[in-house]
Design an enzyme around this catalytic site. Structure first.
Site, PDB file in Angstrom:
ATOM      1  N   THR A  52      49.210  26.132  42.107  1.00 46.28           N
ATOM      2  CA  THR A  52      48.555  26.887  43.083  1.00 46.28           C
ATOM      3  C   THR A  52      49.746  27.647  43.972  1.00 46.28           C
ATOM      4  OG1 THR A  52      46.497  25.969  43.249  1.00 46.28           O
ATOM      5  CG2 THR A  52      46.957  27.378  45.299  1.00 46.28           C
ATOM      6  N   GLY A  53      49.602  28.796  44.265  1.00 44.21           N
ATOM      7  CA  GLY A  53      50.687  29.262  45.191  1.00 44.21           C
ATOM      8  C   GLY A  53      51.429  30.520  44.801  1.00 44.21           C
TER       9      GLY A  53
ATOM     10  N   GLU B 110      45.935  19.447  44.035  1.00 43.06           N
ATOM     11  CA  GLU B 110      47.341  19.382  43.520  1.00 43.06           C
ATOM     12  C   GLU B 110      48.020  17.994  43.168  1.00 43.06           C
ATOM     13  OE1 GLU B 110      49.058  23.736  45.062  1.00 43.06           O
ATOM     14  OE2 GLU B 110      49.462  21.623  46.194  1.00 43.06           O
TER      15      GLU B 110
ATOM     16  N   ASP C 230      53.863  23.623  39.391  1.00 45.96           N
ATOM     17  CA  ASP C 230      53.414  23.873  40.794  1.00 45.96           C
ATOM     18  C   ASP C 230      54.633  24.485  41.465  1.00 45.96           C
ATOM     19  OD1 ASP C 230      51.557  24.366  42.607  1.00 45.96           O
ATOM     20  OD2 ASP C 230      50.602  22.288  42.401  1.00 45.96           O
ATOM     21  N   GLY C 231      54.293  25.248  42.564  1.00 45.88           N
ATOM     22  CA  GLY C 231      55.331  25.155  43.629  1.00 45.88           C
ATOM     23  C   GLY C 231      55.475  24.249  44.622  1.00 45.88           C
ATOM     24  N   ALA C 232      56.325  24.317  45.583  1.00 48.76           N
ATOM     25  CA  ALA C 232      56.491  23.698  46.798  1.00 48.76           C
ATOM     26  C   ALA C 232      57.148  24.309  47.936  1.00 48.76           C
ATOM     27  CB  ALA C 232      57.623  22.547  46.185  1.00 48.76           C
ATOM     28  N   ASP C 233      56.899  23.682  49.126  1.00 53.65           N
ATOM     29  CA  ASP C 233      57.022  24.568  50.332  1.00 53.65           C
ATOM     30  C   ASP C 233      58.431  24.153  50.751  1.00 53.65           C
ATOM     31  OD1 ASP C 233      54.741  26.042  50.643  1.00 53.65           O
ATOM     32  OD2 ASP C 233      53.608  24.002  50.883  1.00 53.65           O
TER      33      ASP C 233
END
Length: 227
Positions: free
Chosen positions: A26-27, A104, A82-85
């Site tokens: 997600t993202g 997630e 997935d993404g990461a911040d």
């Protein structure tokens, strides 16, 4: 920035082959991975089954014609992207800017190969400049907020318009403005032991590869595994 995110997402899709069960993140960066998988399903006849990490990704995958299964109907996932911040030098990360951290983490856990796709701005020396999301049950959330406040974590409830955001799992999110998390593993354990906390956005020691897109191109970082 969007162009970099797209490059990272499309690069990650190259690791997907026929017959895989894949976790769909997600993202904003994972979005491009899911789009590329959808294109390959349609144009190349790629045979995969997706497991999604949010209602948003489920809708995206359905529109693209990616076959989906529930997490409860599978025992393992071949690959999750997935993404990461934020990602630190030890490859610990903060996730949950999109409020999907619980799902997630549930999808990441049975995954054989876990890949994050990020742009270069997400690579940091220490975690914590990005607020740490903590998913909490609604019952007792205000008391827990005060506990975090007293501990000096500078908490704030995640909002959607004028009211508190409610996650897909019907929980609240309290964001902690910590500035610098010196020991993410210890802090993760502290939150794990806090009653009322369902899950937190520290993903420690979980990722296998980080695909970083910068103006100079794409770098694939292999995470060293403890022997």
């Amino acid at each position: 920035m969007e162009a970099l995110k797209k490059i990272a997402g499309v690069t990650a899709a190259q690791y997907v082959t026929d017959g895989m069960t894949i976790g769909l993140g997600t993202g904003s960066t994972a979005y491009y991975f899911v789009e590329e998988i959808g294109r390959r399903v349609k144009q190349e006849g790629l045979q995969v089954v997706g497991v999604t990490t949010s209602s948003v990704t489920s809708k995206q995958a359905e529109v693209l014609g990616i076959p989906l299964k529930s997490i409860d109907d599978i025992d393992s996932i071949d690959l999750t992207v997935d993404g990461a911040d934020e990602v630190d030098k030890d490859f610990n990360g903060i996730k949950g800017g999109g409020a999907a951290l619980l799902m997630e983490k549930i999808v990441a856990t049975p995954t054989k190969e876990y890949i994050w796709v990020v742009d270069a701005s997400k690579m940091v020396e220490h975690l914590g400049a990005f607020k740490l999301p903590v998913e909490v049950v609604q019952y007792g959330a205000d008391r827990l907020f005060r506990v975090f406040e007293k501990a000096g974590y500078k908490p704030s409830f995640r909002m959607k318009g004028d009211s508190r955001l409610v996650t897909d799992m019907q929980n609240y999110i309290i964001d902690l403005d910590l500035g610098c998390i010196k020991d993410p593993v210890a802090f993760g354990h502290l939150l794990d032991g806090t009653v009322g906390v369902v899950e937190h956005g520290l993903f420690n020691g979980m990722v296998d590869k980080v695909i970083v897109a910068s103006k100079d191109g794409v770098t694939v970082l292999e995470v060293p595994k403890a022997s």
